[in-house]
Write a protein that holds these residues in place. Structure first.
Motif, PDB file in Angstrom:
ATOM      1  N   SER A 160      44.668  32.574   8.329  1.00 23.54           N
ATOM      2  CA  SER A 160      45.942  33.139   7.897  1.00 23.54           C
ATOM      3  C   SER A 160      47.080  32.149   8.127  1.00 23.54           C
ATOM      4  O   SER A 160      47.946  31.959   7.267  1.00 23.54           O
ATOM      5  CB  SER A 160      46.216  34.444   8.657  1.00 23.54           C
ATOM      6  N   ARG A 161      47.070  31.508   9.277  1.00 24.06           N
ATOM      7  CA  ARG A 161      48.125  30.532   9.582  1.00 24.06           C
ATOM      8  C   ARG A 161      48.027  29.315   8.675  1.00 24.06           C
ATOM      9  O   ARG A 161      49.048  28.766   8.253  1.00 24.06           O
ATOM     10  CB  ARG A 161      48.025  30.104  11.050  1.00 24.06           C
ATOM     11  N   LEU A 162      46.820  28.907   8.371  1.00 22.37           N
ATOM     12  CA  LEU A 162      46.635  27.745   7.497  1.00 22.37           C
ATOM     13  C   LEU A 162      47.125  28.042   6.087  1.00 22.37           C
ATOM     14  O   LEU A 162      47.822  27.241   5.469  1.00 22.37           O
ATOM     15  CB  LEU A 162      45.155  27.355   7.473  1.00 22.37           C
ATOM     16  N   GLU A 163      46.759  29.219   5.552  1.00 26.35           N
ATOM     17  CA  GLU A 163      47.141  29.575   4.187  1.00 26.35           C
ATOM     18  C   GLU A 163      48.638  29.810   4.049  1.00 26.35           C
ATOM     19  O   GLU A 163      49.226  29.534   3.005  1.00 26.35           O
ATOM     20  CB  GLU A 163      46.386  30.830   3.746  1.00 26.35           C
ATOM     21  N   SER A 164      49.266  30.328   5.095  1.00 25.34           N
ATOM     22  CA  SER A 164      50.702  30.610   5.024  1.00 25.34           C
ATOM     23  C   SER A 164      51.547  29.403   5.369  1.00 25.34           C
ATOM     24  O   SER A 164      52.771  29.447   5.247  1.00 25.34           O
ATOM     25  CB  SER A 164      51.055  31.775   5.962  1.00 25.34           C
ATOM     26  N   GLY A 165      50.900  28.316   5.807  1.00 32.48           N
ATOM     27  CA  GLY A 165      51.633  27.098   6.114  1.00 32.48           C
ATOM     28  C   GLY A 165      52.230  27.065   7.502  1.00 32.48           C
ATOM     29  O   GLY A 165      52.973  26.143   7.851  1.00 32.48           O
ATOM     30  N   ILE A 166      51.925  28.074   8.333  1.00 32.52           N
ATOM     31  CA  ILE A 166      52.445  28.080   9.700  1.00 32.52           C
ATOM     32  C   ILE A 166      51.844  26.933  10.493  1.00 32.52           C
ATOM     33  O   ILE A 166      52.514  26.273  11.292  1.00 32.52           O
ATOM     34  CB  ILE A 166      52.153  29.434  10.375  1.00 32.52           C
ATOM     35  N   ILE A 167      50.559  26.685  10.281  1.00 27.96           N
ATOM     36  CA  ILE A 167      49.909  25.540  10.902  1.00 27.96           C
ATOM     37  C   ILE A 167      49.869  24.421   9.871  1.00 27.96           C
ATOM     38  O   ILE A 167      49.298  24.576   8.792  1.00 27.96           O
ATOM     39  CB  ILE A 167      48.483  25.874  11.370  1.00 27.96           C
ATOM     40  N   SER A 168      50.475  23.309  10.183  1.00 29.93           N
ATOM     41  CA  SER A 168      50.476  22.184   9.249  1.00 29.93           C
ATOM     42  C   SER A 168      49.402  21.187   9.647  1.00 29.93           C
ATOM     43  O   SER A 168      49.255  20.856  10.817  1.00 29.93           O
ATOM     44  CB  SER A 168      51.848  21.507   9.227  1.00 29.93           C
ATOM     45  N   TRP A 223      41.697  19.798  13.090  1.00 33.09           N
ATOM     46  CA  TRP A 223      41.286  20.731  12.045  1.00 33.09           C
ATOM     47  C   TRP A 223      40.023  20.285  11.329  1.00 33.09           C
ATOM     48  O   TRP A 223      39.172  21.097  10.977  1.00 33.09           O
ATOM     49  CB  TRP A 223      42.423  20.923  11.039  1.00 33.09           C
ATOM     50  N   THR A 224      39.884  18.983  11.126  1.00 37.29           N
ATOM     51  CA  THR A 224      38.681  18.500  10.453  1.00 37.29           C
ATOM     52  C   THR A 224      37.452  18.688  11.335  1.00 37.29           C
ATOM     53  O   THR A 224      36.349  18.958  10.832  1.00 37.29           O
ATOM     54  CB  THR A 224      38.836  17.013  10.062  1.00 37.29           C
ATOM     55  N   ILE A 261      40.380  23.831   4.860  1.00 38.88           N
ATOM     56  CA  ILE A 261      40.886  22.747   5.707  1.00 38.88           C
ATOM     57  C   ILE A 261      40.744  21.402   5.014  1.00 38.88           C
ATOM     58  O   ILE A 261      41.663  20.575   5.023  1.00 38.88           O
ATOM     59  CB  ILE A 261      40.141  22.729   7.065  1.00 38.88           C
ATOM     60  N   ILE A 262      39.601  21.170   4.396  1.00 35.26           N
ATOM     61  CA  ILE A 262      39.379  19.901   3.700  1.00 35.26           C
ATOM     62  C   ILE A 262      40.248  19.822   2.451  1.00 35.26           C
ATOM     63  O   ILE A 262      40.792  18.755   2.120  1.00 35.26           O
ATOM     64  CB  ILE A 262      37.892  19.740   3.324  1.00 35.26           C
ATOM     65  N   ARG A 263      40.422  20.938   1.763  1.00 31.16           N
ATOM     66  CA  ARG A 263      41.204  20.946   0.518  1.00 31.16           C
ATOM     67  C   ARG A 263      42.658  20.576   0.764  1.00 31.16           C
ATOM     68  O   ARG A 263      43.231  19.791  -0.004  1.00 31.16           O
ATOM     69  CB  ARG A 263      41.125  22.326  -0.142  1.00 31.16           C
ATOM     70  N   VAL A 264      43.276  21.136   1.816  1.00 30.93           N
ATOM     71  CA  VAL A 264      44.683  20.846   2.076  1.00 30.93           C
ATOM     72  C   VAL A 264      44.888  19.399   2.519  1.00 30.93           C
ATOM     73  O   VAL A 264      46.020  18.909   2.548  1.00 30.93           O
ATOM     74  CB  VAL A 264      45.273  21.804   3.137  1.00 30.93           C
ATOM     75  N   GLN A 265      43.802  18.710   2.850  1.00 29.86           N
ATOM     76  CA  GLN A 265      43.894  17.290   3.183  1.00 29.86           C
ATOM     77  C   GLN A 265      43.529  16.402   1.989  1.00 29.86           C
ATOM     78  O   GLN A 265      43.276  15.223   2.127  1.00 29.86           O
ATOM     79  CB  GLN A 265      42.975  16.962   4.370  1.00 29.86           C
TER      80      GLN A 265
END
Length: 298
Positions: free
Chosen positions: A141-149, A194-195, A272-276
């Motif tokens: 949830s935090r990853l998708e909402s951008g709270i965790i960068s 994250w990776t 996680i891999i996609r946002v990188q």
């Protein structure tokens, strides 16, 4: 007569040139206005002008209506994301202490209680599953909402592989599965924390679905723009038609329903891999194992 014809032609040409300039300027202003509207809309705003009944304003008004609707839909999606994030955070906060207490009491009961050992072990196992599910949902949830960068930077891939192996070495020993990690000095652009979670989820699955005495081999290949990490196992494999489904939330194949798991690890790994700016590929055959390939940008 000739002069009359010349005069008429000249007047016609001048008139045509005049109207060409007029229409050209109007079209140029319209295009400039439309571009301005699109540019401001990209920033989450919209220049609202008076609605004109002119023929040339029809396109502008249509674009304005479309951008209005798009911005409204975007705002609603963000509100829904915020509500979901808030709900998950509240649930995680309210259940954290309860789960910790369940684990503590379960461990106390397991000490010297041989009569109910099987029951207590089941309680502890289910509590750990619940804890993993809550942690995964919060992280997702935090990853998708951008709270965790995610903050990628150039790091040796050996740092990632060492961390993943140390995390799962005990679990592999319990099943007598040999984990081999290639020695490499290659570097890639990635966020280590994250990776490691993403690759760790894949390795965890490889161990989980590989029979005792099997192997999990992690190798690295270098390409011009990507670094490829292969996680190859000698497990049960995946049916071809199921491969696209394994990265969806909570999906679990009917062939592994008797195994522990909640079906969120691979989905989280892919995100996680996609946002990188990387991606994951899978090659697998039932009974012959699987190869999960993680591509990280260089």
């Amino acid at each position: 007569m000739i002069w009359l014809i010349i005069t008429v032609l000249t007047a016609f040409i001048v008139s045509g040139a005049f109207w060409y300039v007029v229409f050209y300027k109007r079209e140029k202003r319209l295009l400039s206005k439309l571009q301005e509207m699109i540019d401001t809309a990209k920033g989450g705003e919209l220049n609202r002008t008076e609605i004109s009944e002119e023929k040339y304003s029809a396109l502008e008004n249509s674009l304005k209506q479309y951008l209005d609707e798009s911005l409204l839909a975007g705002e609603n999606r963000q509100k829904q994301k915020d509500m979901i994030q808030s709900l998950i955070s509240d649930i995680a906060h309210q259940t954290l202490t309860r789960v910790s207490n369940l684990k503590l009491y379960g461990q106390i009961l397991s000490e010297g209680n041989e009569d109910n050992k099987e029951v207590v072990d089941t309680i502890l196992e289910q509590t750990e599953k619940l804890e993993f599910l809550i942690d995964s949902l919060v992280n997702l949830s935090r990853l998708e909402s951008g709270i965790i960068s995610v903050c990628p930077k150039m790091i040796k891939i050996s740092d990632l592989l060492k961390q993943v192996k140390s995390q799962y070495i005990e679990k592999s020993k319990e099943k007598k599965i040999d984990i081999s990690v290639s020695d490499t000095n290659f570097e890639a652009m990635y966020d280590l924390k994250w990776t490691a979670e993403a690759v760790g989820n894949i390795v965890d699955n490889a161990i989980k679905y590989t029979p005792k005495g099997g192997t999990v081999d992690i190798t690295v290949q270098e390409y011009s723009f990507f670094l490829r990490i292969d996680i190859k196992d000698t497990g049960i494999g995946i049916e071809e038609e199921e491969i696209p489904k394994i990265f969806t939330r909570f999906y679990r194949s009917f062939t592994v329903m008797d195994q522990e798991g909640v079906g969120i690890g691979l989905y989280l790994a892919r995100e996680i891999i996609r946002v990188q700016k990387g991606y994951i590929k899978v090659v697998s055959k039932p009974g012959e194992g699987s190869v999960f390939s993680v591509f990280l940008p260089r």
